[in-house]
Motif scaffolding. Sequence first.
Motif, mmCIF file in Angstrom:
data_model
loop_
_atom_site.group_PDB
_atom_site.id
_atom_site.type_symbol
_atom_site.label_atom_id
_atom_site.label_comp_id
_atom_site.label_asym_id
_atom_site.label_seq_id
_atom_site.Cartn_x
_atom_site.Cartn_y
_atom_site.Cartn_z
ATOM 1 N N ALA A 12 0.841 -1.198 0.000
ATOM 2 C CA ALA A 12 0.000 0.000 0.000
ATOM 3 C C ALA A 12 0.878 1.250 0.000
ATOM 4 N N LYS A 13 0.436 2.274 -0.691
ATOM 5 C CA LYS A 13 1.183 3.533 -0.739
ATOM 6 C C LYS A 13 0.790 4.400 0.454
ATOM 7 N N THR A 37 9.970 -0.077 17.183
ATOM 8 C CA THR A 37 8.915 0.463 16.323
ATOM 9 C C THR A 37 9.524 0.907 14.999
ATOM 10 N N ILE A 38 8.874 0.535 13.892
ATOM 11 C CA ILE A 38 9.327 0.941 12.560
ATOM 12 C C ILE A 38 8.300 1.905 11.974
ATOM 13 N N PHE A 39 8.782 3.048 11.512
ATOM 14 C CA PHE A 39 7.943 4.036 10.844
ATOM 15 C C PHE A 39 8.167 3.887 9.341
ATOM 16 N N VAL A 40 7.120 3.496 8.630
ATOM 17 C CA VAL A 40 7.215 3.137 7.216
ATOM 18 C C VAL A 40 6.583 4.207 6.342
ATOM 19 N N ASN A 41 7.284 4.568 5.280
ATOM 20 C CA ASN A 41 6.733 5.415 4.222
ATOM 21 C C ASN A 41 6.983 4.679 2.910
ATOM 22 N N SER A 42 5.936 4.103 2.352
ATOM 23 C CA SER A 42 6.090 3.249 1.174
ATOM 24 C C SER A 42 5.600 3.939 -0.095
ATOM 25 N N PRO A 43 6.335 3.748 -1.213
ATOM 26 C CA PRO A 43 5.836 4.258 -2.497
ATOM 27 C C PRO A 43 4.714 3.405 -3.058
ATOM 28 N N GLY A 44 4.397 2.282 -2.383
ATOM 29 C CA GLY A 44 3.412 1.345 -2.919
ATOM 30 C C GLY A 44 4.025 0.490 -4.002
ATOM 31 N N TYR A 45 3.395 -0.631 -4.299
ATOM 32 C CA TYR A 45 4.006 -1.586 -5.239
ATOM 33 C C TYR A 45 4.248 -0.987 -6.621
ATOM 34 N N GLU A 46 3.436 -0.026 -7.034
ATOM 35 C CA GLU A 46 3.640 0.578 -8.352
ATOM 36 C C GLU A 46 4.875 1.471 -8.383
ATOM 37 N N ILE A 87 -5.608 -4.788 5.346
ATOM 38 C CA ILE A 87 -5.310 -3.576 4.559
ATOM 39 C C ILE A 87 -6.267 -3.424 3.373
ATOM 40 N N SER A 88 -7.428 -4.108 3.464
ATOM 41 C CA SER A 88 -8.575 -3.908 2.561
ATOM 42 C C SER A 88 -8.419 -4.533 1.181
ATOM 43 N N ALA A 89 -7.584 -5.564 1.048
ATOM 44 C CA ALA A 89 -7.470 -6.259 -0.236
ATOM 45 C C ALA A 89 -8.730 -7.068 -0.516
ATOM 46 N N SER A 90 -8.974 -7.341 -1.792
ATOM 47 C CA SER A 90 -10.090 -8.194 -2.192
ATOM 48 C C SER A 90 -9.643 -9.651 -2.083
ATOM 49 N N ILE A 91 -9.933 -10.262 -0.955
ATOM 50 C CA ILE A 91 -9.527 -11.645 -0.704
ATOM 51 C C ILE A 91 -10.662 -12.366 0.004
ATOM 52 N N ASN A 92 -10.929 -13.593 -0.425
ATOM 53 C CA ASN A 92 -11.999 -14.387 0.161
ATOM 54 C C ASN A 92 -11.506 -15.806 0.393
ATOM 55 N N ILE A 108 -8.038 -14.277 -4.591
ATOM 56 C CA ILE A 108 -7.528 -12.924 -4.416
ATOM 57 C C ILE A 108 -7.420 -12.238 -5.768
ATOM 58 N N LYS A 109 -7.683 -10.926 -5.774
ATOM 59 C CA LYS A 109 -7.517 -10.135 -6.990
ATOM 60 C C LYS A 109 -7.120 -8.724 -6.597
ATOM 61 N N ASN A 110 -6.581 -8.006 -7.553
ATOM 62 C CA ASN A 110 -6.081 -6.667 -7.286
ATOM 63 C C ASN A 110 -7.205 -5.735 -6.859
ATOM 64 N N SER A 111 -6.889 -4.868 -5.917
ATOM 65 C CA SER A 111 -7.853 -3.890 -5.413
ATOM 66 C C SER A 111 -7.088 -2.790 -4.707
ATOM 67 N N GLU A 112 -7.784 -1.733 -4.345
ATOM 68 C CA GLU A 112 -7.137 -0.620 -3.649
ATOM 69 C C GLU A 112 -6.813 -1.021 -2.216
ATOM 70 N N LEU A 113 -5.608 -0.660 -1.782
ATOM 71 C CA LEU A 113 -5.146 -0.996 -0.436
ATOM 72 C C LEU A 113 -5.105 0.244 0.441
ATOM 73 N N LYS A 114 -5.157 0.030 1.750
ATOM 74 C CA LYS A 114 -5.077 1.128 2.705
ATOM 75 C C LYS A 114 -3.911 0.886 3.674
ATOM 76 N N CYS A 115 -3.115 1.919 3.900
ATOM 77 C CA CYS A 115 -2.064 1.845 4.909
ATOM 78 C C CYS A 115 -2.698 1.855 6.302
#
Length: 433
Positions: free
Chosen positions: A35-36, A70-79, A203-208, A216-223
């Motif tokens: 997630a970005k 504690t780790i503080f993460v700032n990710s560019p996201g997979y893209e 993190i709100s992925a589309s997974i069942n 599972i399929k691609n969907s918008e993720l939340k940090c």
Amino acid sequence: MRLIVNEVRDNVKQSFNLPGDKSIAHRSLIIGSLAKGRYKIENFPMGLDCLATLDCVRKLGVNAEMKENTIFVNSPGYEGFNKYPGILDAKNSGTTVRLMSGVLAGCGIKASFIGDESLSRRPMKRIINPLEKMGAKIKSCEGLLPLKFEENSKLKDINYQMPVASAQVKSCLLIAGFLGEGETVIKEQSPTRDHSERMFKYISASINKEDNIIKIKNSELKCKDIYVPGDISTAAFLIATAIISNNCELVLENVLLNPGRKNYIDILKDMGANIEVYIKEKVNEEEIGIIKVKSSNIHGITISSERIPNIIDEIPILSVISAFAKGTTVFEEVDELKYKESNRIEAIIDNLKAFGVKSQHINSNLIIYGDNDYIDAEVTVNPKKDHRIALSFLAMAAKNKGKTYIENFECTEISFPEAIDYFKCFYDLYTEQ
């Protein structure tokens, strides 16, 4: 480094909070950083395996700053991941290389994976074959490390029947499937640890998941911020020491109580152990709570092959406990133990023998002959540079009135670098180079 157990203490009454669970920690970085955005990871463990994952995600361009645990993460996201990170070193961590392989293939990243001598002997075809069916381009040394990933176009979805029970392989394919086209379907012969499914859901992925089928399929993720509960696998070594010691009581707080991870506790109960589990709450889709254990009189049982996948990492410590059970304990279909950090079947049998305990490996079954009691001898443990073997036989030292020497104890830094601090309540310990 040699660890020497000089004196065993009775009547121990102790309460602990444990370092963070390794399985959750790996996924908090690998899946969490898909997630970005910004998030934090609390109670991150300092074992070398998890630090290897931290180094790898940083090479992909993830900014991760550590302050204490504690780790503080700032990710560019997979893209936004770095497409040319060069060489990634998983060191001894099979989880790192297998889960990160799903990221590399899914993002079309050109990179090489290496590892230490032990990891370089572990089989990788079990992830290479399905990833190549999805469109990944991977070169290996006859299915072993190093792995070389070439750039590839977007992966195709896959409908995959798992040939072996492996949470690492399943997780690799779920990550690759999320990053690929369409809907990926994974079918398990028997259920394995579901931390990846829970983390994706958190993190709100589309997974069942329905029965043993995960989609599972691609969907918008939340940090989202992640708390890593206390490591229930690490707890096993302390629990075992309490069970086989004299008049001990141990309380473990804020421990991960994932249903697929506390199976060894169910087995201990089946053996007659005095152990209680209390679920307190759920954090990032994982249940956590309290484990209370007391010294116990236990008996041998047969552990069926269906139960083995979810206790595979705990078999060394369960073998130690079984040595002091009344009667015989049988672990069915355990040949997968040959392909861990060491050949754990050989390591278990050889080190039990050093304590005077008889065991056998017959027709894929591991048999431990119980009815043993205290010994009074100098015993040297050779863990074969395997952290779980070293920690299991540190627990077994509770039954030795003489000195126990554990060679190459530094191997425990992979998973439990704080081990001596926790075990000193049970023993007088010291080290020598």
